[in-house]
Motif scaffolding. Structure first.
Motif, PDB file in Angstrom:
ATOM      1  N   ARG A  22       3.330   7.386   7.431  1.00  0.00           N
ATOM      2  CA  ARG A  22       3.786   6.031   7.744  1.00  0.00           C
ATOM      3  C   ARG A  22       5.274   6.077   8.069  1.00  0.00           C
ATOM      4  O   ARG A  22       6.131   5.972   7.186  1.00  0.00           O
ATOM      5  N   PHE A  23       5.597   6.279   9.349  1.00  0.00           N
ATOM      6  CA  PHE A  23       6.992   6.368   9.771  1.00  0.00           C
ATOM      7  C   PHE A  23       7.413   5.193  10.643  1.00  0.00           C
ATOM      8  O   PHE A  23       8.520   5.181  11.175  1.00  0.00           O
ATOM      9  N   VAL A  53       0.837  -1.203   0.000  1.00  0.00           N
ATOM     10  CA  VAL A  53       0.000   0.000   0.000  1.00  0.00           C
ATOM     11  C   VAL A  53       0.870   1.250   0.000  1.00  0.00           C
ATOM     12  O   VAL A  53       0.644   2.198  -0.761  1.00  0.00           O
ATOM     13  N   THR A  54       1.898   1.259   0.876  1.00  0.00           N
ATOM     14  CA  THR A  54       2.796   2.414   0.940  1.00  0.00           C
ATOM     15  C   THR A  54       3.541   2.605  -0.382  1.00  0.00           C
ATOM     16  O   THR A  54       3.709   3.731  -0.857  1.00  0.00           O
ATOM     17  N   LEU A 114       9.257  10.593  -0.274  1.00  0.00           N
ATOM     18  CA  LEU A 114      10.036  11.032   0.891  1.00  0.00           C
ATOM     19  C   LEU A 114       9.222  10.896   2.171  1.00  0.00           C
ATOM     20  O   LEU A 114       9.629  10.213   3.116  1.00  0.00           O
ATOM     21  N   ILE A 115       8.090  11.564   2.209  1.00  0.00           N
ATOM     22  CA  ILE A 115       7.207  11.488   3.381  1.00  0.00           C
ATOM     23  C   ILE A 115       6.207  10.379   3.100  1.00  0.00           C
ATOM     24  O   ILE A 115       5.183  10.587   2.443  1.00  0.00           O
ATOM     25  N   THR A 116       6.515   9.196   3.572  1.00  0.00           N
ATOM     26  CA  THR A 116       5.748   8.007   3.206  1.00  0.00           C
ATOM     27  C   THR A 116       4.375   8.006   3.878  1.00  0.00           C
ATOM     28  O   THR A 116       4.208   8.496   4.998  1.00  0.00           O
ATOM     29  N   THR A 117       3.405   7.428   3.172  1.00  0.00           N
ATOM     30  CA  THR A 117       2.030   7.370   3.677  1.00  0.00           C
ATOM     31  C   THR A 117       1.458   5.969   3.487  1.00  0.00           C
ATOM     32  O   THR A 117       1.911   5.199   2.630  1.00  0.00           O
ATOM     33  N   VAL A 153       5.278   7.550  17.089  1.00  0.00           N
ATOM     34  CA  VAL A 153       5.792   6.363  16.404  1.00  0.00           C
ATOM     35  C   VAL A 153       6.794   5.631  17.277  1.00  0.00           C
ATOM     36  O   VAL A 153       6.741   4.400  17.421  1.00  0.00           O
ATOM     37  N   ILE A 154       7.714   6.387  17.896  1.00  0.00           N
ATOM     38  CA  ILE A 154       8.724   5.782  18.767  1.00  0.00           C
ATOM     39  C   ILE A 154       8.060   5.074  19.946  1.00  0.00           C
ATOM     40  O   ILE A 154       8.394   3.935  20.285  1.00  0.00           O
ATOM     41  N   ASN A 155       7.098   5.754  20.576  1.00  0.00           N
ATOM     42  CA  ASN A 155       6.403   5.157  21.726  1.00  0.00           C
ATOM     43  C   ASN A 155       5.649   3.889  21.319  1.00  0.00           C
ATOM     44  O   ASN A 155       5.634   2.896  22.057  1.00  0.00           O
ATOM     45  N   LYS A 156       5.030   3.943  20.128  1.00  0.00           N
ATOM     46  CA  LYS A 156       4.290   2.785  19.638  1.00  0.00           C
ATOM     47  C   LYS A 156       5.215   1.605  19.400  1.00  0.00           C
ATOM     48  O   LYS A 156       4.912   0.459  19.780  1.00  0.00           O
TER      49      LYS A 156
END
Length: 540
Positions: free
Chosen positions: A58-59, A37-38, A49-52, A243-246
């Motif tokens: 989506r990082f 999908v991405t 660049l800025i993925t979605t 994102v990091i916490n997840k």
């Protein structure tokens, strides 16, 4: 054409069959779907660049595997069959086996050991099955192994060029799945190498190796830096912290298993499980190797990798991939003994091992025939030709294995494992499970949701918390009605296509200002008989 050249051509054919023969069999899992999908949104929306993923940032995963997949998708088309999206991963598997050959040849200067390692790798069932799925693991570990090879090449040749390549592969590995590839492949190799081959090279090259590592981190850092330079608001927002916490929560809480979880990993090598277990005992393996330093290196490397995997709380069987990359080196350094040994020279343990290989090959053949005649033959799709094909296919290799010398037992059992894996997967995964589902669940002749992706529907779709499978099968983004953007119903269009498993009554409770004017029912997936509806609704 000399013998070695012929053997290499046969080996290349085996690798191609092993790594490409099964990529069409299984349906994509959720990890692959997210990657697909991405990648598609990179191609269709330019989000390189800025993925979605379905339009949302989506990082969670670095972008390199998705960049590679998107590049391939752009080449073959976004509506190509699912299995074609796995070709990049299979090519990475080929790259690993090629690097494995070069690495062993560089370290031992023995062509036969190198070729045997490639053969064992290609016939290790879990390795081939894992690289047949387009997930991030394959990329990060293959780039990490490339880092190993280029580091060794730099040390052996004292050429700066190879150390520069090392930096790029370090960056590529980090951009594939963070530092996990370096943690489980590269660092264990460095520790093992300097333990076995001496401290002098460590004293001589530690500064340049440190420099290549730091440069590799800088290369990997170009992606977040570019995001920062292009859109500081995104970078400085709380998105990255979330994102990091997840990810931290995921690694700390999900799939928590015992430290002994990976002890059964030799079983997943298939036909090579007993030789691998025997090889772990130096008293047995060292008298059979022609290069004790190489054997010691691979044993220590494998052990450190095993400890590294076991130390991480979250465990999955597919995380064992690094062990299936080091195991062929251990096995090749020991099993080469049987290439130069006659039956008369075999000891009791050798006879037991070779007889076990024969026995396991026979059991595998019987199992394939059982599946073929009990499950495949009654199926009207294949008739009798497939069971007969399976019966005949194995016979020459069984004769080769049972009647041959020790070398032929090793080669023959590996080929039988490969054939068993292929023929079993071709039917069991692709047809048998699906046919069972159809007999139990199939009631209506509904079309598949994926038909919309294949026909490149131009309609806009909406849903409440759409799954990524639905997004992939629809063929485009699905507007998420649960997001803040659509909380105000005035922002909704007058007519919408709603993708949902809800009943009409349940849907209209969520959207009381609309009425249903048409309904189309689909099966959710090609291998699933659960249904999903697309309602065309209109504002009252």
């Amino acid at each position: 054409m000399n013998k070695i050249f012929r053997e290499k051509l046969v080996l290349i054919l085996i690798v191609i069959i092993a790594l490409f023969g099964n990529i069409w069999v299984s349906y994509p899992d959720i990890m692959e779907i997210r990657n697909f999908v991405t990648a598609r949104e990179m191609v269709t929306d330019g989000n390189w660049l800025i993925t979605t993923m379905n339009g949302a940032y989506r990082f969670e995963k670095p972008p390199l595997p998705t960049w590679i997949t998107a590049g391939f998708m752009k080449l073959i088309g976004i509506n190509a069959p699912d299995w074609t999206m796995r070709i990049p991963s299979a090519l990475m598997g080929c790259l690993f086996l090629y690097l494995l050959y070069l690495f062993i040849k560089l370290l031992t200067n023995k062509d036969q050991i190198s070729m045997l390692a490639v053969f064992i790798g290609a016939t290790t069932i879990m390795f081939t099955n894992l690289v047949n799925e387009n997930t991030w693991d394959t990329y990060t570990y293959v780039f990490a192994f490339a880092t190993v090879f280029f580091s060794l090449k730099g040390i052996k040749t004292n050429k700066l060029f190879y150390f520069i390549l090392t930096s790029f592969t370090i960056g590529a590995s980090i951009l594939s799945k963070g530092p996990v590839g370096l943690y489980l492949i590269y660092f264990p190799f460095l520790i093992s190498y300097f333990l076995i081959y001496g401290k002098e090279e460590l004293k001589k090259y530690w500064k340049i190796l440190l420099g290549t590592f730091l440069l590799g981190i800088l290369i990997a850092g170009l992606w977040p830096l570019s995001i920062y330079l292009k859109n500081k608001d995104i970078f400085m927002s709380n998105i990255f912290q979330k994102v990091i916490n997840k990810e931290v929560a995921t690694w700390n809480n999900r799939k928590q298993e015992s430290i002994f979880y990976y002890l059964d990993y030799p079983v997943y090598t298939g036909i090579w499980m007993l030789p691998l277990v025997f090889s772990f005992f130096p008293k047995w393996s060292k008298p059979r190797t022609v290069d004790k330093n190489f054997l010691n290196l691979t044993l220590i490397w494998n052990f450190i990798t095993f400890l590294g995997l076991s130390a991480v709380g979250m465990k999955k069987k597919r995380y064992m991939l690094p062990l299936f990359m080091t195991s062929p080196m251990i096995l090749s350094s020991v099993l080469i003994y049987y290439f130069e040994t006659t039956k008369e020279q075999l000891k009791k343990s050798d006879k037991f091992l070779l007889n076990f290989q024969k026995f396991l090959s026979l059991i595998l053949y019987i199992f394939v025939l059982f599946i073929a005649y009990i499950f495949i033959y009654p199926n009207e799709k294949t008739g009798l030709w497939y069971p007969i094909f399976c019966t005949i296919l194995f016979i020459p290799f069984l004769i080769y294995t049972f009647k041959g010398n020790p070398k032929k037992v090793i080669i023959g059992s590996g080929i039988i494992m490969l054939l068993g894996n292929l023929t079993g997967n071709w039917y069991i995964d692709r047809y048998l499970r699906l046919e069972v589902k159809k007999k139990i669940f199939l009631k209506y002749d509904y079309p598949r949701l994926s038909n919309l992706r294949r026909t490149l529907s131009k309609e806009e779709f909406y849903s409440f918390n759409p799954s990524m499978r639905e997004v992939w099968n629809i063929g485009k983004q699905i507007n998420d009605l649960s997001t803040e953007k659509y909380m105000d119903t005035d922002n909704l269009p007058n007519t919408m296509n709603i993708v949902t498993s809800d009943s009409p009554e349940k849907l209209l409770k969520k959207l009381p200002q609309y009425k249903i004017i048409n309904t189309k029912t689909y099966y959710k997936e090609d291998n699933d008989n659960n249904t999903i509806n697309i309602y065309i609704i209109q504002r009252i």
